[in-house]
Design an enzyme around this catalytic site. Structure first.
Site, PDB file in Angstrom:
ATOM      1  N   GLY A 228      -1.145  -4.778   8.515  1.00 11.33           N
ATOM      2  CA  GLY A 228      -2.377  -3.927   8.384  1.00 11.33           C
ATOM      3  C   GLY A 228      -2.552  -3.445   6.918  1.00 11.33           C
ATOM      4  N   CYS A 229      -2.616  -2.318   6.976  1.00 14.41           N
ATOM      5  CA  CYS A 229      -3.040  -1.745   5.539  1.00 14.41           C
ATOM      6  C   CYS A 229      -2.002  -1.602   4.549  1.00 14.41           C
ATOM      7  CB  CYS A 229      -3.519  -0.281   5.792  1.00 14.41           C
ATOM      8  SG  CYS A 229      -5.106  -0.279   6.755  1.00 14.41           S
ATOM      9  N   ALA A 230      -0.598  -1.730   5.163  1.00 19.25           N
ATOM     10  CA  ALA A 230       0.497  -1.597   4.434  1.00 19.25           C
ATOM     11  C   ALA A 230       0.845  -2.981   3.804  1.00 19.25           C
ATOM     12  CB  ALA A 230       1.852  -1.461   5.116  1.00 19.25           C
TER      13      ALA A 230
END
Length: 354
Positions: A137-139
């Site tokens: 995801g955003c990581a």
């Protein structure tokens, strides 16, 4: 030292404003018992504009996961190569100079990965390694930087290409009516970013150390529920408070390097929302101005998932960069709950050559 060079960033041409988002929420969910709360949460994101790959009329439709994924593939193929080319130009490299492509995306699916198509379409060497990452995801923006750093550390003469392609609007689910889902409808935007990590030379951040930290027992706080209709994004109400346990992880990584996380020259972090940045400022004891690049990305583009970190870094470049040997921290946050973190010093070509 491997150097993270200037990112190239592109957002789609279709724009939706905060005011339009709020009006859509009011008109489509007039009878929702928690509409006032959802509207207040959306307003508090500070997101003024977002860019999406289709006009809003098309975005609000749901023709099925198959059709949406076809849009993802077509738009990625149409838009990614130009972004990559600008990143290569900024790093003063050619496709044949790249040894590995780290491709991150959580908003569509392809197998083989877009990396295979890119190698053929843009004449990368057939020996180019492929590292597609789909589930961070955003990581994943931070993870891509770290995996590129690891590769260049193992092969000091090598060069890595990072690509982040996120079309969050293709994950809109009109039947998801929880407050968290309504908030996400006003938070996420679409964007593409690319950057080169050079094993030798280049201007940007010389990467010195990286690390990862997962908050135990939080794997269901940010997740996809995968159904016939596609990816249904689930966001726990506890997520905005995750910087309190993650800030010590940032401090520990800096401490291992002999640095104080509260006393660095620049900070490039994922802007999941304003609370994330506010809490980082509080728990790291850093002036809020230090996160101005991340906040600008959030304001102008919304949360563009894995591409946020690269866009925030692009804004630092646009400001003129940092002083030679300035110390900084980069971090991406996402499902797990996971933090992908790295430390480095700014490298200026004009000073190195002097």
């Amino acid at each position: 030292m491997a150097t993270l060079c200037r990112p190239s960033v592109s957002v789609p041409e279709h724009v939706i404003t905060m005011e339009e988002t709020l009006e859509l929420a009011r008109s489509r969910h007039a009878d929702h018992p928690q509409l006032p709360l959802a509207l207040r949460l959306i307003e508090n994101t500070g997101v003024r504009t977002r860019h999406i790959v289709q006009p809003i009329e098309e975005t609000l439709k749901h023709p099925g996961f198959e059709e949406r994924n076809k849009v993802y593939v077509a738009e990625a193929k149409a838009r990614v190569p130009a972004v990559i080319q600008r990143a290569l130009d900024d790093a003063e490299l050619l496709t044949r100079d790249i040894d590995v492509i780290v491709y991150v995306s959580c908003t569509g699916f392809m197998m083989p990965s877009l990396t295979a198509w890119l190698i053929n379409e843009m004449d990368f060497d057939s020996t180019t390694r492929q590292i597609p990452i789909a589930q961070l995801g955003c990581a994943a923006g931070g993870a891509a930087i770290n995996r590129a750093h690891d590769f260049c550390s193992a092969y000091p003469e090598a060069n890595a290409l990072i690509v982040a392609c996120e079309f969050c609007s293709l994950c809109y689910q009109p039947t998801d009516l929880g407050v968290g889902s309504l908030l996400c409808n006003g938070l996420f935007g679409d964007g593409i970013a690319a950057a080169v990590v050079r094993g030798r030379g280049g201007e940007g951040i010389e990467l010195e150390r990286n690390g990862s930290y997962l908050i135990p027992k939080t794997e269901d706080w940010i997740m996809y529920d995968v159904r016939a209709t596609g990816f249904h994004f689930l966001l726990d109400k506890r997520v905005p408070a995750t910087m309190e346990p993650l800030a010590p992880a940032l401090q520990d990584l800096a401490g291992l390097h002999g640095w104080d996380a509260a006393d660095l020259d620049f900070y490039i972090v994922h802007a999941g929302g304003p609370r994330i940045l506010d809490d980082l400022s509080k728990f790291l004891q850093v002036d809020p101005h230090a996160f101005r690049f991340s906040r600008a990305t959030l304001t102008e583009y919304g949360n563009i998932a894995s591409a946020v970190v690269l866009d925030a870094l692009r804004r630092l470049f646009d400001e003129g960069g940092a002083q030679h040997r300035a110390r900084g921290l980069l971090a991406g946050f996402g499902p797990g709950i996971t933090a992908e973190m790295s430390l480095g010093r700014w490298r200026r070509d004009d000073v190195e050559a002097a």
